[in-house]
Design an enzyme around this catalytic site. Structure first.
Site, mmCIF file in Angstrom:
data_model
loop_
_atom_site.group_PDB
_atom_site.id
_atom_site.type_symbol
_atom_site.label_atom_id
_atom_site.label_comp_id
_atom_site.label_asym_id
_atom_site.label_seq_id
_atom_site.Cartn_x
_atom_site.Cartn_y
_atom_site.Cartn_z
ATOM 1 N N CYS A 126 8.312 -52.989 -24.889
ATOM 2 C CA CYS A 126 6.968 -52.392 -24.836
ATOM 3 C C CYS A 126 6.178 -53.783 -24.629
ATOM 4 O O CYS A 126 6.434 -54.690 -23.931
ATOM 5 C CB CYS A 126 6.602 -51.594 -26.012
ATOM 6 S SG CYS A 126 6.883 -52.128 -27.596
ATOM 7 N N GLY B 52 7.167 -55.182 -28.802
ATOM 8 C CA GLY B 52 8.563 -55.128 -29.013
ATOM 9 C C GLY B 52 8.929 -54.759 -30.260
ATOM 10 O O GLY B 52 10.032 -54.862 -30.632
ATOM 11 N N TRP B 53 7.555 -54.538 -31.378
ATOM 12 C CA TRP B 53 8.028 -54.206 -32.766
ATOM 13 C C TRP B 53 7.630 -52.665 -33.117
ATOM 14 O O TRP B 53 7.656 -52.322 -34.245
ATOM 15 C CB TRP B 53 7.690 -55.220 -33.598
ATOM 16 C CG TRP B 53 6.086 -55.530 -33.391
ATOM 17 C CD1 TRP B 53 5.112 -54.798 -33.364
ATOM 18 C CD2 TRP B 53 5.701 -56.991 -33.554
ATOM 19 N NE1 TRP B 53 3.959 -55.295 -33.116
ATOM 20 C CE2 TRP B 53 4.380 -56.776 -33.443
ATOM 21 C CE3 TRP B 53 6.190 -58.200 -33.928
ATOM 22 C CZ2 TRP B 53 3.258 -57.860 -33.639
ATOM 23 C CZ3 TRP B 53 5.346 -59.280 -33.867
ATOM 24 C CH2 TRP B 53 4.020 -59.120 -33.807
ATOM 25 N N ASP B 54 7.280 -51.809 -32.270
ATOM 26 C CA ASP B 54 6.885 -50.284 -32.529
ATOM 27 C C ASP B 54 7.559 -49.461 -31.703
ATOM 28 O O ASP B 54 8.212 -48.871 -31.955
ATOM 29 C CB ASP B 54 5.262 -50.341 -32.475
ATOM 30 C CG ASP B 54 4.609 -51.078 -33.454
ATOM 31 O OD1 ASP B 54 4.906 -50.968 -34.566
ATOM 32 O OD2 ASP B 54 3.885 -51.935 -33.294
ATOM 33 N N ARG B 55 7.207 -49.474 -30.550
ATOM 34 C CA ARG B 55 7.719 -48.380 -29.576
ATOM 35 C C ARG B 55 9.298 -48.805 -29.159
ATOM 36 O O ARG B 55 9.859 -47.886 -29.095
ATOM 37 C CB ARG B 55 7.044 -48.198 -28.398
ATOM 38 C CG ARG B 55 5.438 -47.733 -28.354
ATOM 39 C CD ARG B 55 4.556 -47.912 -26.950
ATOM 40 N NE ARG B 55 3.870 -48.994 -27.093
ATOM 41 C CZ ARG B 55 3.112 -49.523 -26.223
ATOM 42 N NH1 ARG B 55 3.014 -48.577 -25.266
ATOM 43 N NH2 ARG B 55 2.775 -50.624 -26.241
ATOM 44 N N ARG C 207 1.167 -51.074 -40.741
ATOM 45 C CA ARG C 207 1.017 -49.795 -40.020
ATOM 46 C C ARG C 207 0.637 -48.495 -40.875
ATOM 47 O O ARG C 207 -0.015 -47.707 -40.695
ATOM 48 C CB ARG C 207 2.448 -49.495 -39.390
ATOM 49 C CG ARG C 207 2.936 -50.476 -38.022
ATOM 50 C CD ARG C 207 1.790 -50.358 -36.940
ATOM 51 N NE ARG C 207 2.205 -51.247 -35.757
ATOM 52 C CZ ARG C 207 1.533 -52.343 -35.758
ATOM 53 N NH1 ARG C 207 0.463 -52.951 -36.540
ATOM 54 N NH2 ARG C 207 1.945 -53.271 -34.732
#
Length: 555
Positions: free
Chosen positions: A302, A305-308, A354
């Protein structure tokens, strides 16, 4: 280690993720050590060293490179041609090409193919800033400038900037070294813009088409901010549709025809899909790609590169595990620990941040497992007995046939077909699909199935007889079919086949452990009373699945 011990470690991991974002600590070292132990159960691996975050400050200190499966020495196996020394060198040189230095990193090995993750490409601001910083603090040398890129490389031929040519050329070199051909970009924009400046780019937006030799798939997926809406709807994803008309959304869904023909998905409707359908269809696409006939790997990314990215990496790992295709020796609590620790925590997911914003993409990932238990999401080929448009429960039919002394005594009206998950089929969505040739069960699954077999013996026999009668009396006769269906409706629910598939049982077990751990550590935060009773339903699952009581689970 027992399942209980693994579960307790998972609870600890949740607690640590929730309270701390400090990576260099004894607790983190213990988590990394446990991950290495779990990887070693099924794989021979090497380590890319990142002890002090010198390669990437948001990646594990010991990055695992899986070389081959080691559980069955007699079986033909993939032997990696990648040399870890050369890989480490390419990683060091290519890291500037991507946002926050989050380089292309292999994380799953499936049928000899590397499934990789990364961030998107760095924009000019970050690229020039980082190269200047490195130049100052490395004594006047720059890693990007020290590598000679061949003059016939396409990244140089078409280049418009020497610096971009070199760093992106090295990124391409790393992708090729890992045999990655397919790049799935989850960004909803072509370039990420902040304060009027392009801060990141994307392979699909590269002006001189340096990545033209790769198969680029633009699969726009909502960012973590959208999952606040999911939380505000009491964790209900059904009916939640992303607003595609926002100004910053400018990346259309773009998929080559070769990956759309056999999935029975109307991709033109993607903007009308709710969060469940969109995630299901994207996962089907990724599974279809890694099951292609060639030996090419896949990159998923994404923006940062640390959620989706961990969302889909984790779903891929768990889906393949449920089929027995990866991490075959791990039990549900252990694969859960591995994917939470490695795919999320050690690769930099900022869970406390988050949670403070209500962006519960992490919870969505594991709660979503209930939506992929069907064999339609399986990566392995299935065998089905077909009668007209109905699928008979083959496990039951074969049991009956064995009892009668011959498998070949099945009626000639049934035919055996082989179908790849996600492929075309004449079966309807309502088709009963409760059987298939299953992968070898783990100790946990064998015990689980054994218990159900004794509990439901009479139910199985009843269903066998019911279906066999149905097949005999309703052939080519609609009136008889309708009449027999009304018989079925009046019967006890026990007449339905009680056996979940091995895939379903495994994924449901993982989800139950997750919900229990999440409830006891992080907790669900209800925005308002919900008439749908979504949170109440989740708490019921906590209590039923793991024996907890949910009266104080919501915080």
């Amino acid at each position: 280690m027992s399942s209980v011990d693994a579960w307790l470690l998972t609870v600890f991991l949740f607690d640590h993720c929730n309270r701390s974002s400090i990576f260099a600590s004894p607790q983190v070292e213990a988590i990394e050590k446990r991950c290495l132990e779990l990887f070693a159960r099924d794989y021979k691996y090497s380590i890319i060293h990142n002890s002090n975050g010198e390669v990437c400050g948001h990646y594990p200190q010991q990055i695992v490179f899986l070389e081959y499966e080691c559980t069955d020495v007699e079986r033909d196996r993939f032997e990696s041609t990648v040399q870890i020394g050369k890989l480490q060198d390419l990683v060091n040189r290519s890291k500037l090409a991507r946002c926050r230095g989050r380089f292309v990193c292999p994380v799953i090995l499936y049928n000899g193919k590397h499934i990789c993750r990364s961030s998107t490409l760095a924009g000019w601001g970050e690229l020039y800033g980082r190269t200047g910083y490195n130049y100052i603090f490395s004594g006047g040398t720059d890693d990007a400038e020290s590598e000679e890129v061949p003059e016939d490389d396409s990244a140089v031929r078409n280049g418009d900037s020497q610096l971009f040519d070199k760093v992106r050329g090295l990124d391409i070199k790393l992708l090729r070294y890992l045999s990655v051909r397919y790049i799935c970009d989850l960004m909803v924009e072509n370039k990420k813009v902040k304060f009027g400046l392009n801060v990141t780019s994307s392979e699909k937006a590269d002006k001189v088409q340096r990545y033209a030799d790769f198969t680029l798939l633009s699969v726009p997926y909502p960012g973590c901010e959208f999952f606040k809406d999911y939380k505000d709807r009491d964790y209900t994803a059904e009916g939640l549709v992303f607003n595609w008309n926002q100004d910053y959304v400018d990346a259309p869904l773009t998929i080559p025809m070769c990956f759309t023909q056999n999935l029975n998905i109307d991709w033109t409707r993607y903007q009308s899909w709710d969060l469940v359908e969109q995630t299901q269809n994207y996962l089907k696409l990724l599974l279809h790609i890694i099951n292609s006939d060639d030996e090419s790997g896949l990159l998923v990314h994404c923006i940062s590169g640390w959620d989706r990215t961990p969302l889909f990496v984790s779903l891929l790992r768990l889906s393949l595990w449920a089929d027995g295709a990866v991490h075959a020796s791990l039990e549900p609590a252990e694969i859960l620990y591995l994917t939470i620790a490695y795919d999320w925590f050690l690769f930099g997911h900022m869970l406390p941040d988050r949670l403070s914003k209500g962006e519960e993409i992490f919870f969505f990932c594991f709660n979503f497992l209930k939506h992929i238990v069907s064999e339609k999401f399986s990566a392995v080929k299935k065998q089905r007995y077909i009668y007209g448009e109905l699928t008979a429960p083959a496990a039951c039919l074969l049991t009956e046939s064995r009892d009668r002394g011959s498998v070949t005594s099945l009626s000639s009206d049934f035919s055996l077909i082989t179908e790849e998950a996600g492929g075309s089929s004449s079966l309807t969505n309502d088709t009963v699909d409760l059987f298939s040739s299953q992968p070898q069960a783990s100790n946990w699954s064998a015990t689980h199935t054994h218990t159900h077999t004794h509990t439901h013996t009479h139910t199985q026999c009843l269903f066998n007889c019911t279906f066999w009668i149905y097949a005999s009396v309703t052939k080519n006769n609609k009136q008889n079919r309708d009449t027999f269906s009304s018989c079925l409706i009046s019967l006890s629910p026990l007449s339905r086949c009680p056996f979940p598939s091995e895939r379903q049982a495994r994924l449901e077990a993982v989800r139950e452990v997750f919900l229990a751990a999440y409830s006891s550590t992080v907790g669900l935060k209800s925005s308002a009373p919900s008439p749908s009773g979504a949170i109440t339903g989740l708490l019921e699952q906590f209590a039923r699945g793991v024996g907890l009581r949910g009266t104080n689970a919501i915080v």
